[in-house]
Write an enzyme that holds these catalytic residues in place. Structure first.
Site, PDB file in Angstrom:
ATOM      1  N   GLU A 262      -0.637  -8.552   4.908  1.00 46.34           N
ATOM      2  CA  GLU A 262      -0.360  -8.460   6.483  1.00 46.34           C
ATOM      3  C   GLU A 262      -1.913  -8.252   7.453  1.00 46.34           C
ATOM      4  OE1 GLU A 262      -0.092  -5.906   4.893  1.00 46.34           O
ATOM      5  OE2 GLU A 262      -0.635  -4.574   6.363  1.00 46.34           O
TER       6      GLU A 262
ATOM      7  N   CYS B 140       0.805  -1.437  -0.239  1.00 43.61           N
ATOM      8  CA  CYS B 140       0.329  -0.234   0.122  1.00 43.61           C
ATOM      9  C   CYS B 140       0.787   1.068   0.244  1.00 43.61           C
ATOM     10  CB  CYS B 140      -0.931  -0.017   1.590  1.00 43.61           C
ATOM     11  SG  CYS B 140      -2.823   0.614   1.150  1.00 43.61           S
TER      12      CYS B 140
ATOM     13  N   HIS C  18      -3.284  -5.183   2.201  1.00 38.85           N
ATOM     14  CA  HIS C  18      -2.692  -5.525   2.449  1.00 38.85           C
ATOM     15  C   HIS C  18      -2.602  -6.960   3.376  1.00 38.85           C
ATOM     16  CE1 HIS C  18      -2.041  -1.575   4.923  1.00 38.85           C
ATOM     17  NE2 HIS C  18      -2.930  -1.255   4.028  1.00 38.85           N
TER      18      HIS C  18
HETATM   19  N1  GLN Z   1      -3.342   6.195   1.297  1.00 42.09           N
HETATM   20  C1  GLN Z   1      -2.205   6.044   1.862  1.00 42.09           C
HETATM   21  C2  GLN Z   1      -0.516   6.432   0.992  1.00 42.09           C
HETATM   22  O1  GLN Z   1      -1.380   7.446   0.172  1.00 42.09           O
HETATM   23  C3  GLN Z   1      -1.882   4.417   1.591  1.00 42.09           C
HETATM   24  C4  GLN Z   1      -2.696   3.566   2.990  1.00 42.09           C
HETATM   25  C5  GLN Z   1      -2.720   2.133   3.142  1.00 42.09           C
HETATM   26  O2  GLN Z   1      -0.958   2.085   3.272  1.00 42.09           O
HETATM   27  N2  GLN Z   1      -3.532   2.248   3.942  1.00 42.09           N
HETATM   28  O3  GLN Z   1       0.000   7.263   1.412  1.00 42.09           O
END
Ligand code: GLN
Length: 197
Positions: free
Chosen positions: A182, A84, A180
């Site tokens: 994890e 992410c 995610h």
């Molecule tokens: N929206 C976040 C970003 O751009 C990422 C969100 C996340 O890691 N769950 O940094």
């Protein structure tokens, strides 16, 4: 085997637990280690860039001179799992669905362009079954939290999509997911990553 979890901000503990769990299930002798200094990063065999806030993680890494160190290690073949915000950091160019273009420090290890917060704000977070067939994971619980999507990917293998949106990619020993792993209650992605080390 030392697997570093970049522990600047974000869900670092959950990744530590997922790595420990995966190592145990694989019967491997290794250790998940939270890392946040150049010296600590230098000692690891692989690195997880966890989810969180990519602007915060990137800016703090830049201020501490860690971006260049991480990039050099990736360039010399260190396996990395970017999740992410970690995927955002690995990407080459970024815009934000909610606020437009962003200027933020990036590792630019993947030749991909992405849109941050691609499904909208926090309340539009969701879980959805996805597949990562190319790496032998036919079903996986995708947990998407203010997730990015990749709009353009060059020189990378696409591992999963939701509709037209690319949600996971692989390049050599780099795995990057918009969701995610994890938090999935399933260590398959972490196990695949450990298998690359
Ligand atoms: N929206 C976040 C970003 O751009 C990422 C969100 C996340 O890691 N769950 O940094």
């Amino acid at each position: 085997m030392k697997i570093g979890i970049l522990s600047i901000q974000g869900d670092t503990r959950e990744n530590e637990m997922a790595v420990e769990c995966a190592l145990q299930e694989m019967n491997l002798d290794g250790k998940a280690m939270p890392v946040k200094t150049a010296k600590e990063i230098d000692c690891v065999d692989a690195l997880v860039l966890p989810g969180g806030e990519s602007t915060t993680i990137g800016t703090m890494c830049q201020e501490d001179g860690l971006l260049g160190i991480i990039k050099d290690k990736i360039d010399s073949g260190m396996p990395v799992l970017g999740i992410c915000a970690g995927l955002v950091l690995l990407s080459g160019a970024v815009s934000d669905k909610v606020t437009g273009m962003t200027q933020q420090p990036l590792l630019q290890a993947l030749d991909v362009t992405l849109e941050r917060n691609s499904f909208g704000r926090q309340i539009y977070s969701f879980e959805k079954e996805i597949s990562l067939d190319a790496i032998g994971i036919p079903r996986f619980n995708g947990v998407f939290i203010r997730a990015p999507t990749i709009s353009e990917a060059k020189n990378t293998e696409i591992l999963s999509r939701i509709d037209q949106n690319i949600t996971a990619v692989k390049k050599d020993k780099i795995i990057a997911t918009a969701f995610h792993p994890e938090l999935a209650g399933d260590t398959s992605v972490h196990k695949y990553f450990i298998g690359l080390i």
